[in-house]
Design a protein around this motif. Structure first.
Motif, PDB file in Angstrom:
ATOM      1  N   LEU A  18      39.855  27.200  31.389  1.00  0.00           N
ATOM      2  CA  LEU A  18      39.454  28.164  32.413  1.00  0.00           C
ATOM      3  C   LEU A  18      37.943  28.356  32.442  1.00  0.00           C
ATOM      4  O   LEU A  18      37.417  28.975  33.362  1.00  0.00           O
ATOM      5  N   ASN A  19      37.242  27.801  31.463  1.00  0.00           N
ATOM      6  CA  ASN A  19      35.784  27.848  31.491  1.00  0.00           C
ATOM      7  C   ASN A  19      35.240  27.051  32.674  1.00  0.00           C
ATOM      8  O   ASN A  19      34.112  27.250  33.087  1.00  0.00           O
ATOM      9  N   ASN A  20      36.062  26.157  33.239  1.00  0.00           N
ATOM     10  CA  ASN A  20      35.664  25.409  34.429  1.00  0.00           C
ATOM     11  C   ASN A  20      35.879  26.211  35.708  1.00  0.00           C
ATOM     12  O   ASN A  20      35.398  25.820  36.768  1.00  0.00           O
ATOM     13  N   ILE A  21      36.620  27.297  35.613  1.00  0.00           N
ATOM     14  CA  ILE A  21      36.950  28.112  36.787  1.00  0.00           C
ATOM     15  C   ILE A  21      36.132  29.393  36.819  1.00  0.00           C
ATOM     16  O   ILE A  21      35.629  29.794  37.857  1.00  0.00           O
ATOM     17  N   PHE A  22      36.007  30.039  35.668  1.00  0.00           N
ATOM     18  CA  PHE A  22      35.256  31.292  35.581  1.00  0.00           C
ATOM     19  C   PHE A  22      33.770  31.022  35.356  1.00  0.00           C
ATOM     20  O   PHE A  22      33.404  30.137  34.593  1.00  0.00           O
ATOM     21  N   THR A  23      32.951  31.810  36.003  1.00  0.00           N
ATOM     22  CA  THR A  23      31.519  31.796  35.748  1.00  0.00           C
ATOM     23  C   THR A  23      31.232  32.901  34.738  1.00  0.00           C
ATOM     24  O   THR A  23      31.685  34.032  34.915  1.00  0.00           O
ATOM     25  N   VAL A  24      30.504  32.556  33.689  1.00  0.00           N
ATOM     26  CA  VAL A  24      30.177  33.517  32.632  1.00  0.00           C
ATOM     27  C   VAL A  24      28.672  33.732  32.631  1.00  0.00           C
ATOM     28  O   VAL A  24      27.897  32.774  32.630  1.00  0.00           O
ATOM     29  N   LYS A  25      28.273  34.985  32.635  1.00  0.00           N
ATOM     30  CA  LYS A  25      26.858  35.358  32.545  1.00  0.00           C
ATOM     31  C   LYS A  25      26.694  36.314  31.371  1.00  0.00           C
ATOM     32  O   LYS A  25      27.623  37.017  30.993  1.00  0.00           O
ATOM     33  N   GLU A  26      25.490  36.344  30.820  1.00  0.00           N
ATOM     34  CA  GLU A  26      25.246  37.132  29.609  1.00  0.00           C
ATOM     35  C   GLU A  26      24.879  38.586  29.882  1.00  0.00           C
ATOM     36  O   GLU A  26      25.082  39.435  29.018  1.00  0.00           O
ATOM     37  N   THR A  27      24.317  38.887  31.049  1.00  0.00           N
ATOM     38  CA  THR A  27      23.841  40.235  31.335  1.00  0.00           C
ATOM     39  C   THR A  27      24.247  40.665  32.736  1.00  0.00           C
ATOM     40  O   THR A  27      24.592  39.829  33.583  1.00  0.00           O
ATOM     41  N   ASP A  28      24.173  41.960  32.984  1.00  0.00           N
ATOM     42  CA  ASP A  28      24.422  42.492  34.326  1.00  0.00           C
ATOM     43  C   ASP A  28      23.449  41.883  35.331  1.00  0.00           C
ATOM     44  O   ASP A  28      23.840  41.545  36.452  1.00  0.00           O
ATOM     45  N   ASN A  54      39.889  34.344  47.618  1.00  0.00           N
ATOM     46  CA  ASN A  54      40.692  34.202  48.837  1.00  0.00           C
ATOM     47  C   ASN A  54      40.088  34.945  50.018  1.00  0.00           C
ATOM     48  O   ASN A  54      40.386  34.631  51.166  1.00  0.00           O
ATOM     49  N   ARG A  55      39.254  35.916  49.750  1.00  0.00           N
ATOM     50  CA  ARG A  55      38.613  36.687  50.818  1.00  0.00           C
ATOM     51  C   ARG A  55      37.138  36.329  50.980  1.00  0.00           C
ATOM     52  O   ARG A  55      36.377  37.057  51.595  1.00  0.00           O
ATOM     53  N   GLY A  56      36.737  35.219  50.372  1.00  0.00           N
ATOM     54  CA  GLY A  56      35.361  34.761  50.517  1.00  0.00           C
ATOM     55  C   GLY A  56      34.395  35.391  49.541  1.00  0.00           C
ATOM     56  O   GLY A  56      33.182  35.260  49.698  1.00  0.00           O
ATOM     57  N   GLY A  57      34.909  36.060  48.528  1.00  0.00           N
ATOM     58  CA  GLY A  57      34.068  36.711  47.541  1.00  0.00           C
ATOM     59  C   GLY A  57      33.945  35.900  46.270  1.00  0.00           C
ATOM     60  O   GLY A  57      34.307  34.725  46.215  1.00  0.00           O
ATOM     61  N   GLU A  58      33.439  36.538  45.233  1.00  0.00           N
ATOM     62  CA  GLU A  58      33.236  35.872  43.947  1.00  0.00           C
ATOM     63  C   GLU A  58      33.318  36.891  42.819  1.00  0.00           C
ATOM     64  O   GLU A  58      33.076  38.080  43.020  1.00  0.00           O
ATOM     65  N   MET A  59      33.666  36.414  41.636  1.00  0.00           N
ATOM     66  CA  MET A  59      33.757  37.249  40.444  1.00  0.00           C
ATOM     67  C   MET A  59      33.157  36.484  39.273  1.00  0.00           C
ATOM     68  O   MET A  59      33.329  35.266  39.172  1.00  0.00           O
ATOM     69  N   VAL A  60      32.447  37.193  38.410  1.00  0.00           N
ATOM     70  CA  VAL A  60      31.913  36.601  37.186  1.00  0.00           C
ATOM     71  C   VAL A  60      32.329  37.459  35.992  1.00  0.00           C
ATOM     72  O   VAL A  60      32.642  38.637  36.136  1.00  0.00           O
ATOM     73  N   LEU A  61      32.327  36.833  34.838  1.00  0.00           N
ATOM     74  CA  LEU A  61      32.597  37.540  33.588  1.00  0.00           C
ATOM     75  C   LEU A  61      31.259  37.754  32.881  1.00  0.00           C
ATOM     76  O   LEU A  61      30.418  36.848  32.842  1.00  0.00           O
ATOM     77  N   ILE A  62      31.082  38.941  32.333  1.00  0.00           N
ATOM     78  CA  ILE A  62      29.838  39.257  31.629  1.00  0.00           C
ATOM     79  C   ILE A  62      30.093  39.338  30.130  1.00  0.00           C
ATOM     80  O   ILE A  62      30.951  40.091  29.677  1.00  0.00           O
ATOM     81  N   ASN A  63      29.346  38.541  29.390  1.00  0.00           N
ATOM     82  CA  ASN A  63      29.246  38.612  27.936  1.00  0.00           C
ATOM     83  C   ASN A  63      30.579  38.707  27.193  1.00  0.00           C
ATOM     84  O   ASN A  63      30.781  39.617  26.387  1.00  0.00           O
ATOM     85  N   ALA A 123      21.848  38.966  35.226  1.00  0.00           N
ATOM     86  CA  ALA A 123      22.174  37.564  35.505  1.00  0.00           C
ATOM     87  C   ALA A 123      23.403  37.465  36.402  1.00  0.00           C
ATOM     88  O   ALA A 123      23.460  36.630  37.310  1.00  0.00           O
ATOM     89  N   ALA A 124      24.377  38.333  36.165  1.00  0.00           N
ATOM     90  CA  ALA A 124      25.580  38.347  36.995  1.00  0.00           C
ATOM     91  C   ALA A 124      25.233  38.733  38.432  1.00  0.00           C
ATOM     92  O   ALA A 124      25.679  38.088  39.381  1.00  0.00           O
ATOM     93  N   ALA A 125      24.417  39.765  38.596  1.00  0.00           N
ATOM     94  CA  ALA A 125      24.025  40.216  39.928  1.00  0.00           C
ATOM     95  C   ALA A 125      23.267  39.126  40.666  1.00  0.00           C
ATOM     96  O   ALA A 125      23.520  38.856  41.847  1.00  0.00           O
ATOM     97  N   SER A 126      22.353  38.481  39.986  1.00  0.00           N
ATOM     98  CA  SER A 126      21.566  37.404  40.593  1.00  0.00           C
ATOM     99  C   SER A 126      22.483  36.280  41.077  1.00  0.00           C
ATOM    100  O   SER A 126      22.343  35.788  42.198  1.00  0.00           O
ATOM    101  N   TYR A 127      23.418  35.884  40.240  1.00  0.00           N
ATOM    102  CA  TYR A 127      24.359  34.821  40.598  1.00  0.00           C
ATOM    103  C   TYR A 127      25.227  35.238  41.795  1.00  0.00           C
ATOM    104  O   TYR A 127      25.406  34.461  42.742  1.00  0.00           O
ATOM    105  N   LEU A 128      25.761  36.441  41.749  1.00  0.00           N
ATOM    106  CA  LEU A 128      26.646  36.897  42.806  1.00  0.00           C
ATOM    107  C   LEU A 128      25.932  37.017  44.158  1.00  0.00           C
ATOM    108  O   LEU A 128      26.493  36.672  45.189  1.00  0.00           O
ATOM    109  N   ILE A 129      24.716  37.504  44.139  1.00  0.00           N
ATOM    110  CA  ILE A 129      23.965  37.670  45.383  1.00  0.00           C
ATOM    111  C   ILE A 129      23.663  36.306  46.009  1.00  0.00           C
ATOM    112  O   ILE A 129      23.676  36.156  47.217  1.00  0.00           O
ATOM    113  N   GLN A 130      23.429  35.293  45.162  1.00  0.00           N
ATOM    114  CA  GLN A 130      23.125  33.961  45.671  1.00  0.00           C
ATOM    115  C   GLN A 130      24.358  33.181  46.085  1.00  0.00           C
ATOM    116  O   GLN A 130      24.245  32.205  46.805  1.00  0.00           O
TER     117      GLN A 130
END
Length: 114
Positions: A94-104, A71-80, A106-113
């Motif tokens: 909810l797997n269609n809504i949440f992004t899941v990454k295996e490592t910190d 709602n504030r233009g941000g993003e959240m991912v779940l790790i492992n 991978a999560a950082a890379s996704y979030l920054i992009q």
């Protein structure tokens, strides 16, 4: 549930341990996220690797956190998340809504992009 948070490169890392079942600990998690958003930290990675069990209240907390960030233009991912949590995300679709990454990383890379 045990909760630990750190901020690295404007990403809030939340590490959970134990059971996410909507207890008073969940309120602490929501307050942490609210404080992060108020400090304009809009990217979050929630490490679920040490979460043994999650129920519908715990899923509700995760959905609430994701909504707050988006709602504030941000993003959240779940790790492992564990296999049990992955199955729960699939069953609830909810797997269609949440992004899941295996490592910190991978999560950082996704979030920054994002």
């Amino acid at each position: 549930m045990k909760l630990e948070s750190t901020v690295t490169k404007d990403i809030v890392y939340v590490r959970l341990q134990g059971d996410l079942i909507g207890s008073p600990d969940s309120q602490q998690l929501i307050e942490l996220v609210n404080n992060s958003i108020n400090e304009t930290k809009l990217l979050c990675a929630v490490d679920l690797s040490q979460v043994r069990f999650i129920n519908s209240s715990g899923i509700g907390v995760l959905v609430s956190l994701l909504t707050k960030f988006r709602n504030r233009g941000g993003e959240m991912v779940l790790i492992n998340p564990s296999e049990q949590i992955r199955k729960l995300l699939i069953i609830t679709k909810l797997n269609n809504i949440f992004t899941v990454k295996e490592t910190d990383e991978a999560a950082a890379s996704y979030l920054i992009q994002s």
